[in-house]
Each structure stands twice: as structure tokens, then as C-alpha cells.
Design an enzyme around this catalytic site. Structure first.
Site, mmCIF file in Angstrom:
data_model
loop_
_atom_site.group_PDB
_atom_site.id
_atom_site.type_symbol
_atom_site.label_atom_id
_atom_site.label_comp_id
_atom_site.label_asym_id
_atom_site.label_seq_id
_atom_site.Cartn_x
_atom_site.Cartn_y
_atom_site.Cartn_z
ATOM 1 N N GLN A 1 -4.956 -1.523 9.668
ATOM 2 C CA GLN A 1 -4.837 -2.824 9.002
ATOM 3 C C GLN A 1 -5.470 -3.918 9.857
ATOM 4 O O GLN A 1 -5.216 -4.013 11.063
ATOM 5 C CB GLN A 1 -3.353 -3.128 8.718
ATOM 6 N N LYS B 1 0.840 -1.203 0.000
ATOM 7 C CA LYS B 1 0.000 0.000 0.000
ATOM 8 C C LYS B 1 0.876 1.254 0.000
ATOM 9 O O LYS B 1 0.636 2.211 -0.740
ATOM 10 C CB LYS B 1 -0.938 -0.011 1.221
ATOM 11 N N ASP C 1 -10.885 3.004 3.803
ATOM 12 C CA ASP C 1 -11.368 1.627 3.724
ATOM 13 C C ASP C 1 -12.862 1.568 3.398
ATOM 14 O O ASP C 1 -13.373 0.499 3.067
ATOM 15 C CB ASP C 1 -11.159 0.916 5.077
HETATM 16 N N1 GUN Z 1 -6.993 -6.681 5.803
HETATM 17 C C1 GUN Z 1 -7.265 -7.365 4.671
HETATM 18 N N2 GUN Z 1 -7.882 -6.566 3.764
HETATM 19 C C2 GUN Z 1 -8.014 -5.348 4.351
HETATM 20 C C3 GUN Z 1 -8.565 -4.115 3.924
HETATM 21 O O1 GUN Z 1 -9.104 -3.963 2.810
HETATM 22 N N3 GUN Z 1 -8.498 -3.086 4.823
HETATM 23 C C4 GUN Z 1 -7.954 -3.231 6.061
HETATM 24 N N4 GUN Z 1 -7.955 -2.174 6.865
HETATM 25 N N5 GUN Z 1 -7.431 -4.376 6.489
HETATM 26 C C5 GUN Z 1 -7.440 -5.421 5.640
#
Ligand code: GUN
Length: 300
Positions: free
Chosen positions: A97, A53, A119
Site C-alpha cells: 500500500q 480491499k 497493482d
Molecule cells: N495507494 C493509493 N492507491 C493505490 C493503489 O492503487 N495501489 C497501491 N499499492 N497503493 C495505493
């Protein structure tokens, strides 16, 4: 009839140019889109995801800081950090996360300010999806949006389709159910307790698997007429530690009309959508029209 592989590279390339120009246009205004990613603990998969990311944000000229916190961090410390970031006008996006260590019982979806919620998990953002009140600057969950993008960019219509989504997570399955429904697809949301999965799959035009389990999907679940489209949202490891999706058996792909590969399918589009959400969030906070910015890459 040959099976089509729905790679995401050309889609990412197509959008990348506009994203880069939009970031440059914001910077000309003195605005540098800035994302803070909160990572708690040492989950190895999460560490890879957040690094990807950060790399993507920086590739487009946006800022991204990973704030790594110890496994032992308590709920108050996380709440205080998110509050500080919510109040900081130089921070445009915040991502916590998931999964968090199991001792933390936080309702993370309500902690991040809805305008900074890259998100798309905040109830007020989810409500736009639920009530089908979406606008171009709505903040939608990134992986479900990535699935819609791969379908749209390959001109796969939805209004006349029966779709089976397997996996009812809050991150993928549930928001995806609403996105598909809002586009008039007829959707079955299946999960580990679904009894007649094979029958539902056989009756579906499009099958989307998002379970994180690479053992359940066998070729006999699909019809024999090579007419079904398979979208693999999973990210797992095979016995040789190679990254694969929910589909471990290549015989499955041979029975499809088209499928998304792993890696190189939904994953890169999820990250693209995260960067787009960061730009949407940045624009919202500065009263800029995001759609116009992406289209024209110049500000009035
Ligand atoms: N863990 C796995 N996929 C995601 C996501 O799209 N956002 C977040 N915050 N955590 C994740």
C-alpha cells in the site's frame, strides 16, 4: 437536458456474479486465490483503503491478509518479507500500500514478482501497456482500468474524443494516459505546472481529474453547452469531514452531460479490478486461461 450520474453499482453487480463463480471454479480445483497486503505505518486513509480491499476479496471468497508493519520498519525487513511472499506458492497476489513512510526509499514497483503484481506497477507489466501489447490476462493498474470500465460500460467511445487527464501520478494519470491513447483518444496529460488548464479543459470532450485536491476545480473551467463528461478519481474530505472527490462545488456537476459521483463511482470499480487482477494472477500462476474462466466459470 438532465445530467447523467455514472454510478458504478450496476457495473459491479454485472461483474460480481462472474467473479464469484470464477473463485468457486478455482476452489473446486483446490486453488484458493490469496492476496497479501503490506501496510507500513498508520496512514488513516491507507488503513481504510486496505480494509476495503480485504472485505472485497473475502466477499468473493478469496483470501486476503493485511500485514501491518510499524512506521519504523526498515527497507531490508520489507525486502525480505516481499521475497518470502514472492517465493510462497500459496500466495497469488502481493500489494504494497502506498504511500510508504517517507524514510523508505524503496523501488516498490520492482520488488513484487510480475506474476503476483496485482497493482500492475512492475516494469514488465507497464511495458505491455506502453507498447500496446495488452492481453485479457495483462495486469493493469486498478484505478486507470476502473476509469476505462466506466467509459466502456456506458458506451462512451474514445477513438473520436479529446480527453484531458489532470494528475500525472504513477498510480493513475500516467497509466491512464496510455490506456486512453491505446484506444485512439487524443489525450492531454495535465498537472500542477500546466499553464493553460482552462483552455485544455474547454477543448476536451472528457475530463478526468485525479489530483487529490478539491479546491481547484471550479464550474467556470467547463464549457456552458452541457456536453462534457467528468470522471472524478479523487478521494478527499470536505470541511465537514465528508468523503468527496476532487470536485467540492456541486455547480460543477450541473455543467456536465454526465459525471461519476464520489463515493459510488470509480472507487468500487477500482476494488473490483483489484479482485479481477488477483484472479488473473492466480490463473497465470496455475496455467489457467483467465478469460475462459470468467466467461464459463468452469475449468476444462
Ligand atoms: N495507494 C493509493 N492507491 C493505490 C493503489 O492503487 N495501489 C497501491 N499499492 N497503493 C495505493
Amino acid at each position: 437536458m438532465t445530467t447523467l450520474i455514472l454510478n458504478s453499482k450496476s457495473i459491479v453487480d454485472k461483474h460480481s456474479n462472474n467473479i464469484g463463480k470464477a473463485v468457486a471454479a478455482l476452489k473446486n480445483k483446490g486453488i484458493v486465490p490469496s492476496l497479501k497486503v503490506i501496510l507500513v505505518g498508520n496512514n488513516p486513509a491507507s488503513q481504510i483503503y486496505v480494509t476495503n480491499k480485504k472485505k472485497a476479496c473475502e466477499r468473493y471468497g478469496a483470501q486476503c491478509e493485511i500485514i501491518s508493519l510499524s512506521e519504523k520498519t526498515n527497507e531490508k525487513e520489507i525486502r525480505d518479507l516481499v521475497k518470502k511472499l514472492n517465493d510462497d506458492k500459496n500466495v497469488h497476489g502481493i500489494l504494497i500500500q502506498l504511500p510508504l513512510p517517507s524514510h523508505l526509499q524503496l523501488s516498490v514497483e520492482e520488488m513484487v514478482h510480475p506474476l503476483k503484481d496485482v497493482d500492475g506497477f512492475h516494469p514488465s507489466n507497464i511495458a505491455q501497456l506502453y507498447f500496446n501489447k495488452l492481453t485479457p490476462d495483462s495486469l493493469l493498474p486498478c484505478t486507470p482500468k476502473a476509469v476505462m470500465m466506466v467509459l466502456d460500460e456506458n458506451n462512451i467511445s474514445l477513438h473520436d474524443k479529446t480527453v484531458c487527464v489532470i494528475g500525472r501520478s504513477f498510480i493513475v494519470g500516467r497509466p491512464l494516459f496510455h490506456l486512453l491513447l491505446n484506444r485512439d483518444a487524443t489525450v492531454s496529460l495535465c498537472h500542477s505546472k500546466t499553464k493553460n488548464l482552462k483552455q485544455i479543459i474547454q477543448n476536451s470532450d472528457i475530463i478526468i481529474t485525479a489530483t487529490g485536491n478539491n479546491q481547484y476545480f471550479k464550474a467556470d473551467l467547463l464549457r456552458d453547452d452541457l456536453s462534457q463528461i467528468l470522471i472524478d478519481v479523487g478521494m478527499t474530505k470536505d470541511k465537514d469531514n465528508k468523503t468527496i472527490g476532487d470536485i467540492a462545488d456541486p455547480a460543477v456537476f450541473k455543467k456536465t452531460k454526465a459525471y461519476t459521483p464520489v463515493p459510488g463511482g470509480i472507487g468500487p470499480l477500482t476494488i473490483l479490478n483489484l479482485v479481477q487482477n488477483l484472479l488473473r494472477a492466480t490463473c497465470k500462476q496455475h496455467g489457467i486461461n483467465y478469460e475462459q474462466l470468467e466467461k464459463n466459470s468452469s475449468l476444462p
